[in-house]
Scaffold this motif. Structure first.
Motif, PDB file in Angstrom:
ATOM      1  N   TYR A   6       0.834  -1.206   0.000  1.00  7.65           N
ATOM      2  CA  TYR A   6       0.000   0.000   0.000  1.00  7.65           C
ATOM      3  C   TYR A   6       0.870   1.258   0.000  1.00  7.65           C
ATOM      4  O   TYR A   6       0.456   2.323   0.466  1.00  7.65           O
ATOM      5  CB  TYR A   6      -0.966   0.004   1.198  1.00  7.65           C
ATOM      6  CG  TYR A   6      -0.299  -0.090   2.542  1.00  7.65           C
ATOM      7  CD1 TYR A   6       0.079   1.062   3.225  1.00  7.65           C
ATOM      8  CD2 TYR A   6      -0.052  -1.316   3.140  1.00  7.65           C
ATOM      9  CE1 TYR A   6       0.688   0.993   4.464  1.00  7.65           C
ATOM     10  CE2 TYR A   6       0.551  -1.399   4.380  1.00  7.65           C
ATOM     11  CZ  TYR A   6       0.919  -0.245   5.029  1.00  7.65           C
ATOM     12  OH  TYR A   6       1.530  -0.322   6.250  1.00  7.65           O
TER      13      TYR A   6
ATOM     14  N   GLY B 178      -1.761   2.539   7.394  1.00 10.99           N
ATOM     15  CA  GLY B 178      -1.392   1.132   7.500  1.00 10.99           C
ATOM     16  C   GLY B 178      -1.757   0.517   8.840  1.00 10.99           C
ATOM     17  O   GLY B 178      -2.132  -0.657   8.916  1.00 10.99           O
ATOM     18  N   ALA B 179      -1.670   1.288   9.913  1.00 11.28           N
ATOM     19  CA  ALA B 179      -1.989   0.764  11.242  1.00 11.28           C
ATOM     20  C   ALA B 179      -3.467   0.407  11.349  1.00 11.28           C
ATOM     21  O   ALA B 179      -3.831  -0.637  11.898  1.00 11.28           O
ATOM     22  CB  ALA B 179      -1.601   1.778  12.309  1.00 11.28           C
TER      23      ALA B 179
ATOM     24  N   GLU C  88      -4.052  -2.767   9.339  1.00 13.42           N
ATOM     25  CA  GLU C  88      -3.564  -3.950  10.069  1.00 13.42           C
ATOM     26  C   GLU C  88      -4.567  -4.359  11.145  1.00 13.42           C
ATOM     27  O   GLU C  88      -4.888  -5.539  11.295  1.00 13.42           O
ATOM     28  CB  GLU C  88      -2.205  -3.647  10.700  1.00 13.42           C
ATOM     29  CG  GLU C  88      -1.617  -4.800  11.458  1.00 13.42           C
ATOM     30  CD  GLU C  88      -0.310  -4.447  12.132  1.00 13.42           C
ATOM     31  OE1 GLU C  88       0.401  -5.384  12.534  1.00 13.42           O
ATOM     32  OE2 GLU C  88      -0.010  -3.247  12.286  1.00 13.42           O
TER      33      GLU C  88
ATOM     34  N   ARG D 193       3.247  -5.777   9.775  1.00 12.50           N
ATOM     35  CA  ARG D 193       3.338  -4.556   8.972  1.00 12.50           C
ATOM     36  C   ARG D 193       4.801  -4.186   8.821  1.00 12.50           C
ATOM     37  O   ARG D 193       5.527  -4.049   9.801  1.00 12.50           O
ATOM     38  CB  ARG D 193       2.569  -3.418   9.651  1.00 12.50           C
ATOM     39  CG  ARG D 193       2.502  -2.165   8.817  1.00 12.50           C
ATOM     40  CD  ARG D 193       1.448  -1.204   9.325  1.00 12.50           C
ATOM     41  NE  ARG D 193       1.408  -1.098  10.756  1.00 12.50           N
ATOM     42  CZ  ARG D 193       1.784  -0.029  11.456  1.00 12.50           C
ATOM     43  NH1 ARG D 193       2.228   1.033  10.833  1.00 12.50           N
ATOM     44  NH2 ARG D 193       1.699   0.001  12.764  1.00 12.50           N
ATOM     45  N   ASP D 194       5.248  -4.034   7.577  1.00  9.23           N
ATOM     46  CA  ASP D 194       6.635  -3.680   7.286  1.00  9.23           C
ATOM     47  C   ASP D 194       6.722  -2.187   7.003  1.00  9.23           C
ATOM     48  O   ASP D 194       6.473  -1.748   5.891  1.00  9.23           O
ATOM     49  CB  ASP D 194       7.152  -4.459   6.068  1.00  9.23           C
ATOM     50  CG  ASP D 194       6.968  -5.958   6.223  1.00  9.23           C
ATOM     51  OD1 ASP D 194       7.052  -6.436   7.362  1.00  9.23           O
ATOM     52  OD2 ASP D 194       6.742  -6.631   5.203  1.00  9.23           O
TER      53      ASP D 194
ATOM     54  N   ASN E 153       5.895   1.536   6.493  1.00  4.61           N
ATOM     55  CA  ASN E 153       4.672   2.206   6.044  1.00  4.61           C
ATOM     56  C   ASN E 153       4.407   1.883   4.581  1.00  4.61           C
ATOM     57  O   ASN E 153       3.995   2.751   3.813  1.00  4.61           O
ATOM     58  CB  ASN E 153       4.799   3.717   6.246  1.00  4.61           C
ATOM     59  CG  ASN E 153       3.452   4.386   6.285  1.00  4.61           C
ATOM     60  OD1 ASN E 153       2.429   3.747   6.497  1.00  4.61           O
ATOM     61  ND2 ASN E 153       3.438   5.683   6.059  1.00  4.61           N
TER      62      ASN E 153
ATOM     63  N   LYS F 191       4.023  -2.043   3.431  1.00  6.38           N
ATOM     64  CA  LYS F 191       3.535  -3.397   3.155  1.00  6.38           C
ATOM     65  C   LYS F 191       2.981  -4.070   4.393  1.00  6.38           C
ATOM     66  O   LYS F 191       3.419  -3.806   5.501  1.00  6.38           O
ATOM     67  CB  LYS F 191       4.669  -4.282   2.614  1.00  6.38           C
ATOM     68  CG  LYS F 191       5.185  -3.872   1.269  1.00  6.38           C
ATOM     69  CD  LYS F 191       6.270  -4.802   0.807  1.00  6.38           C
ATOM     70  CE  LYS F 191       6.819  -4.329  -0.525  1.00  6.38           C
ATOM     71  NZ  LYS F 191       7.928  -5.144  -0.985  1.00  6.38           N
ATOM     72  N   ILE F 192       2.028  -4.973   4.153  1.00  6.81           N
ATOM     73  CA  ILE F 192       1.527  -5.858   5.194  1.00  6.81           C
ATOM     74  C   ILE F 192       1.702  -7.275   4.680  1.00  6.81           C
ATOM     75  O   ILE F 192       1.346  -7.581   3.539  1.00  6.81           O
ATOM     76  CB  ILE F 192       0.050  -5.577   5.523  1.00  6.81           C
ATOM     77  CG1 ILE F 192      -0.053  -4.321   6.381  1.00  6.81           C
ATOM     78  CG2 ILE F 192      -0.584  -6.763   6.240  1.00  6.81           C
ATOM     79  CD1 ILE F 192      -1.431  -4.019   6.890  1.00  6.81           C
TER      80      ILE F 192
ATOM     81  N   THR G 246      -9.654  -6.272   1.819  1.00  7.58           N
ATOM     82  CA  THR G 246      -9.037  -4.992   1.463  1.00  7.58           C
ATOM     83  C   THR G 246     -10.060  -4.060   0.830  1.00  7.58           C
ATOM     84  O   THR G 246     -10.136  -2.875   1.170  1.00  7.58           O
ATOM     85  CB  THR G 246      -7.859  -5.218   0.502  1.00  7.58           C
ATOM     86  OG1 THR G 246      -6.940  -6.119   1.104  1.00  7.58           O
ATOM     87  CG2 THR G 246      -7.149  -3.913   0.197  1.00  7.58           C
TER      88      THR G 246
END
Length: 122
Positions: A20, A31-32, A35, A59-60, A62, A64-65, A82
């Motif tokens: 993302y 992202g948080a 997740e 979560r990698d 800001n 990727k998940i 999603t």
């Protein structure tokens, strides 16, 4: 031929990545929150929110998940969740979910500039 005694079936491993980074760099995607949404909504054995050791969400930064599963898990289910998250946050009109590889989804903006050029030519 008889099967080996005491042999256990190997654990099924599924690893899917949702990228993302494009919407996150523009500041329209959190992202948080995504997740947490996945953690609350993914169902394991018919129960949502109880992932246990079977499903891991990481979560990698800001961008990727990564969702890793030891139980049978569908990539299409991640796309469904999603899209549901995008709809809930009223982002579905601007962002789409695209499969960029066998085990990866990418969130992209609709190409609105190209549509505008086509209207000008007519």
């Amino acid at each position: 031929m008889p099967k080996a005694a005491g042999g256990k079936a190997p654990a099924v491993k599924h690893k899917f990545v949702i990228d993302y980074s494009r919407p996150a760099t523009d500041g329209v995607f959190d992202g948080a929150d995504f997740e947490k949404f996945l953690h609350d909504r993914i169902k394991v054995e018919g129960k949502s929110g109880q992932l246990g050791e079977n499903v891991k969400i990481v979560r990698d930064g800001n961008s990727k998940i990564t969702v890793t599963s030891n139980v049978p898990f569908s990539k299409r289910y991640l796309k469904y969740l999603t899209k549901k998250f995008l709809k809930k946050n009223t982002l579905r009109d601007w962002i789409r979910v695209v499969a960029s590889s066998k085990d990866m989804y990418e969130l992209r903006f609709y190409n609105i500039a190209r549509d505008g050029e086509e209207e000008d030519e007519e």
